[in-house]
Design a protein around this motif. Structure first.
Motif, PDB file in Angstrom:
ATOM      1  N   PHE A 177       0.785  -1.232   0.000  1.00  0.00           N
ATOM      2  CA  PHE A 177       0.000   0.000   0.000  1.00  0.00           C
ATOM      3  C   PHE A 177       0.824   1.292   0.000  1.00  0.00           C
ATOM      4  CE2 PHE A 177      -2.883  -3.205   1.629  1.00  0.00           C
ATOM      5  CZ  PHE A 177      -4.075  -2.899   0.991  1.00  0.00           C
ATOM      6  N   TRP A 178       2.164   1.202  -0.004  1.00  0.00           N
ATOM      7  CA  TRP A 178       2.986   2.426   0.038  1.00  0.00           C
ATOM      8  C   TRP A 178       4.100   2.317  -0.988  1.00  0.00           C
ATOM      9  CZ3 TRP A 178       7.292   4.251   3.738  1.00  0.00           C
ATOM     10  CH2 TRP A 178       7.403   5.660   3.699  1.00  0.00           C
ATOM     11  N   SER A 179       3.993   3.114  -2.015  1.00  0.00           N
ATOM     12  CA  SER A 179       4.982   3.037  -3.093  1.00  0.00           C
ATOM     13  C   SER A 179       6.338   3.626  -2.696  1.00  0.00           C
ATOM     14  CB  SER A 179       4.461   3.770  -4.339  1.00  0.00           C
ATOM     15  OG  SER A 179       4.240   5.143  -4.058  1.00  0.00           O
TER      16      SER A 179
ATOM     17  N   VAL B 211      14.419  -0.341   0.384  1.00  0.00           N
ATOM     18  CA  VAL B 211      15.123  -1.447   1.037  1.00  0.00           C
ATOM     19  C   VAL B 211      15.575  -1.102   2.462  1.00  0.00           C
ATOM     20  CG1 VAL B 211      17.173  -2.926   0.947  1.00  0.00           C
ATOM     21  CG2 VAL B 211      15.858  -2.494  -1.133  1.00  0.00           C
ATOM     22  N   PRO B 212      16.241   0.035   2.691  1.00  0.00           N
ATOM     23  CA  PRO B 212      16.648   0.349   4.070  1.00  0.00           C
ATOM     24  C   PRO B 212      15.467   0.391   5.037  1.00  0.00           C
ATOM     25  CG  PRO B 212      17.782   1.781   2.518  1.00  0.00           C
ATOM     26  CD  PRO B 212      16.734   1.054   1.742  1.00  0.00           C
ATOM     27  N   GLY B 213      14.353   0.969   4.582  1.00  0.00           N
ATOM     28  CA  GLY B 213      13.170   1.030   5.436  1.00  0.00           C
ATOM     29  C   GLY B 213      12.615  -0.350   5.744  1.00  0.00           C
ATOM     30  N   ALA B 214      12.603  -1.227   4.738  1.00  0.00           N
ATOM     31  CA  ALA B 214      12.099  -2.580   4.931  1.00  0.00           C
ATOM     32  C   ALA B 214      12.952  -3.361   5.924  1.00  0.00           C
ATOM     33  CB  ALA B 214      12.052  -3.310   3.591  1.00  0.00           C
ATOM     34  N   ILE B 215      14.279  -3.275   5.757  1.00  0.00           N
ATOM     35  CA  ILE B 215      15.190  -3.986   6.666  1.00  0.00           C
ATOM     36  C   ILE B 215      15.046  -3.450   8.090  1.00  0.00           C
ATOM     37  CG2 ILE B 215      17.606  -4.396   7.244  1.00  0.00           C
ATOM     38  CD1 ILE B 215      18.217  -4.478   4.257  1.00  0.00           C
TER      39      ILE B 215
ATOM     40  N   VAL C  36       8.719   3.871   8.159  1.00  0.00           N
ATOM     41  CA  VAL C  36       8.407   5.206   7.646  1.00  0.00           C
ATOM     42  C   VAL C  36       9.608   6.150   7.780  1.00  0.00           C
ATOM     43  CG1 VAL C  36       6.969   7.256   7.966  1.00  0.00           C
ATOM     44  CG2 VAL C  36       5.940   4.975   8.080  1.00  0.00           C
ATOM     45  N   VAL C  37      10.193   6.197   8.960  1.00  0.00           N
ATOM     46  CA  VAL C  37      11.293   7.135   9.209  1.00  0.00           C
ATOM     47  C   VAL C  37      12.495   6.826   8.316  1.00  0.00           C
ATOM     48  CG1 VAL C  37      12.991   7.886  10.913  1.00  0.00           C
ATOM     49  CG2 VAL C  37      10.592   7.653  11.570  1.00  0.00           C
ATOM     50  N   VAL C  38      12.917   5.577   8.268  1.00  0.00           N
ATOM     51  CA  VAL C  38      14.104   5.216   7.483  1.00  0.00           C
ATOM     52  C   VAL C  38      13.835   5.357   5.987  1.00  0.00           C
ATOM     53  CG1 VAL C  38      15.729   3.369   6.938  1.00  0.00           C
ATOM     54  CG2 VAL C  38      14.968   3.701   9.297  1.00  0.00           C
ATOM     55  N   SER C  39      12.659   4.971   5.528  1.00  0.00           N
ATOM     56  CA  SER C  39      12.352   5.093   4.101  1.00  0.00           C
ATOM     57  C   SER C  39      12.371   6.538   3.647  1.00  0.00           C
ATOM     58  CB  SER C  39      10.966   4.476   3.800  1.00  0.00           C
ATOM     59  OG  SER C  39      10.983   3.076   3.929  1.00  0.00           O
ATOM     60  N   LEU C  40      11.786   7.429   4.464  1.00  0.00           N
ATOM     61  CA  LEU C  40      11.752   8.843   4.100  1.00  0.00           C
ATOM     62  C   LEU C  40      13.122   9.505   4.221  1.00  0.00           C
ATOM     63  CD1 LEU C  40       8.388   9.983   5.751  1.00  0.00           C
ATOM     64  CD2 LEU C  40       8.840   9.512   3.333  1.00  0.00           C
ATOM     65  N   ALA C  41      13.969   8.939   5.077  1.00  0.00           N
ATOM     66  CA  ALA C  41      15.299   9.530   5.287  1.00  0.00           C
ATOM     67  C   ALA C  41      16.328   9.035   4.280  1.00  0.00           C
ATOM     68  CB  ALA C  41      15.784   9.226   6.699  1.00  0.00           C
ATOM     69  N   THR C  42      15.965   8.067   3.480  1.00  0.00           N
ATOM     70  CA  THR C  42      16.890   7.502   2.495  1.00  0.00           C
ATOM     71  C   THR C  42      16.319   7.660   1.088  1.00  0.00           C
ATOM     72  OG1 THR C  42      15.925   5.315   2.943  1.00  0.00           O
ATOM     73  CG2 THR C  42      17.964   5.862   4.088  1.00  0.00           C
TER      74      THR C  42
END
Length: 515
Positions: free
Chosen positions: A429-431, A435-439, A476-482
């Motif tokens: 549901f979130w495009s 990868v960093p956020g998922a890990i 959310v935090v890591v995905s947006l920061a990378t």
């Protein structure tokens, strides 16, 4: 003829039926993809019953009635949370996951989907996911073996270790030879057995009481209602004497559904995304009625075991209520057939989990590090070997169980729910997920769950709550920061969502990865 002989006859009939299904599945399975995922040809009725049976396990017939009998209706929050969570899982996850796993390079395991969805060239995402699966499923399979041992203790007054090994051996046998089809079709048969037994046993127990209406008051008025415990006037209240943290924790069991690999793999195996609608209706109806049967087993037990000379075999967790009532009320042959429902619950979950673990070992670890692509026959044989290996490790842990069935299941359920649940939802549901956020989400969810569960904090709040929340925040935090995902990944995301939507709107819609 002694009762135990009749039980043996009934169980032998059941076990040979399971092995026969396993052999039939073996004849239908010639390729590795078929062994792991059934060739994506599972009809929704089988998928729904298979998911339900593999989900509920011995908890439904042993763990839940015991908890309700001992503690009261406050334990119903778990059942409510699970039912609501299952509905949302079928509604939100099933159609999109079915479409996306095929679009994303025909992914056949949960870790491979994560990797293909995000184009992770480092392979770290896939490896970490598979290690989490192996760790938590070892405890989960162990809980099934514990239930199997206690089953034989109650049914035959036999040896715990012998019973555990028999259940494990037969489960491993049909999983070993038949793979995904064997697991799915045996689960469907087992789901039917569980449902019928949960309907028959409480009805007959209630009919046998002098005053059936006592089941709605006895436990709150009589100090011997729960094996001599102090009378609990709030037994039938879902909120009195129960903290908000306990209610939240029990409801939060529903969050776990989104991350259970042995359940969501059924979604991946559906014929089309459109089949999710039928699967949802069948699965939730089965689940709701089965939980209702477990509730009435506990209610009937509060009167049945305290107004007669009969006693519950398990005097600690009271997890043998269903088994004991079936043996007392029915002719030994019929009782034996009813009691096979417990074996069905135990074996359906164990087989599903063993297959998922073996798939992760071979598909997500061996193939990742192998320099040469193994042949189809080699992959199947290695998967079968992995089934045996994991079963042996789980059996070692189950030899001297130091926790209840519900406790073992709860730990593993929380681990998967927090490590994979948020990631599955964000993947679908979130495009913007990368990868960093998922890990980060996986690792944080698993670590917080383990740490919280091993501390005194778990006594006040179920570990899935902080684990799930921490995982979502990390994603959310890591995905947006990378760095944002590439346009290619975003385009594939849009394609997968479009495919699932079109398929859901047209029952006859068919698609391929190039749709």
């Amino acid at each position: 003829m002694e009762s135990s002989t009749w039980y043996v006859i009934a169980i032998i009939i059941y076990l040979f039926t399971m092995l026969a299904i396993g052999y039939w599945s073996y004849r239908q399975t010639s390729e590795y993809d078929e062994y792991v995922l059934g060739g994506r040809g599972l009809n929704p009725f089988v998928a729904a019953l298979s998911a339900g049976a593999s989900d509920m396990s011995g908890w439904l017939l042993m763990g839940l009635p015991g908890a309700l009998f001992l503690t009261g209706m406050s334990e119903l929050w778990i059942a409510i949370g699970l039912t609501v969570g299952a509905w949302f899982n079928w509604k939100l996850v099933a159609p999109r996951l079915r479409a996306y796993t095929e679009v994303a390079n025909n992914s056949i395991t949960v870790p491979s989907f994560f990797e293909n969805r995000l184009r992770d060239k480092s392979r770290a995402l896939r490896v970490i996911a598979s290690l989490i699966i192996i760790f938590f499923f070892t405890f989960y399979v162990s809980s099934g073996m514990v239930a199997g041992g206690r089953y034989f203790e109650s049914t035959f007054q036999g040896d715990y270790l012998t019973g555990m090994l028999i259940v494990a051996a037969v489960t491993v046998a049909y999983t070993f030879i038949g793979g995904f089809l064997a697991v799915s079709y045996t689960d469907a048969v087992q789901g039917i057995l569980m449902f019928l037994s949960l309907a028959i046993v409480p009805i007959m127990a209630i009919i046998s009481l002098d005053n059936p209406a006592d089941i709605f008051s006895f436990a709150a008025e009589n100090p011997y209602a729960t094996g001599g415990a102090i009378v609990n006037p709030d037994y039938f209240s879902m909120i009195s004497g129960v903290s908000a943290a306990v209610i939240i924790g029990n409801l939060a069991w529903g969050l776990g559904y989104f991350g259970q690999p042995h359940i969501i793999v059924r979604f991946m195996a559906l014929r089309t995304p459109a089949d999710a609608k039928t699967g949802r209706r069948v699965g939730i109806l089965w689940m709701a009625l089965s939980v209702l049967g477990a509730i009435f087993c506990a209610l009937a037990g509060t009167v049945f075991f305290t107004t007669t000379e009969h006693a519950i075999t398990d005097q600690q967790s009271y997890e043998t209520i269903f088994l004991d009532m079936a043996q007392i009320m029915f002719h030994p042959l019929f009782a034996g057939l009813v009691l096979t429902a417990v074996l069905a619950a135990i074996m359906s979950t164990m087989s599903s989990q063993l297959l998922v673990v073996s798939s992760s070992l071979i598909e997500d670890l061996l193939k990742v590090f192998s320099k040469k692509e193994p042949s189809e026959s080699t992959l199947i044989n290695l998967s079968r070997t992995a089934v045996v290996g994991v079963a042996i490790l789980a059996a070692i842990l189950a030899v001297n169980p130091n926790d209840s069935i519900l406790g073992l299941v709860g730990f593993a359920w929380a681990g998967f729910g927090a490590a994979f649940g948020p990631l599955v939802l964000f993947s679908l549901f979130w495009s913007r997920l990368n990868v960093p956020g998922a890990i980060a989400g996986m690792v944080v969810g698993a670590v917080v769950t383990i740490g919280w569960g091993m501390s005194a904090l778990s006594d006040s709040l179920y570990e899935i709550v902080p684990g799930f929340a921490a995982s979502c925040l990390a994603i959310v935090v890591v995905s947006l920061a990378t760095k944002a995902p590439s346009a290619e990944i975003t385009k594939e995301f849009d394609l997968a969502i479009d495919v699932s939507r079109r398929a859901a709107g047209d029952e006859s819609f068919e698609f391929s990865a190039t749709a």
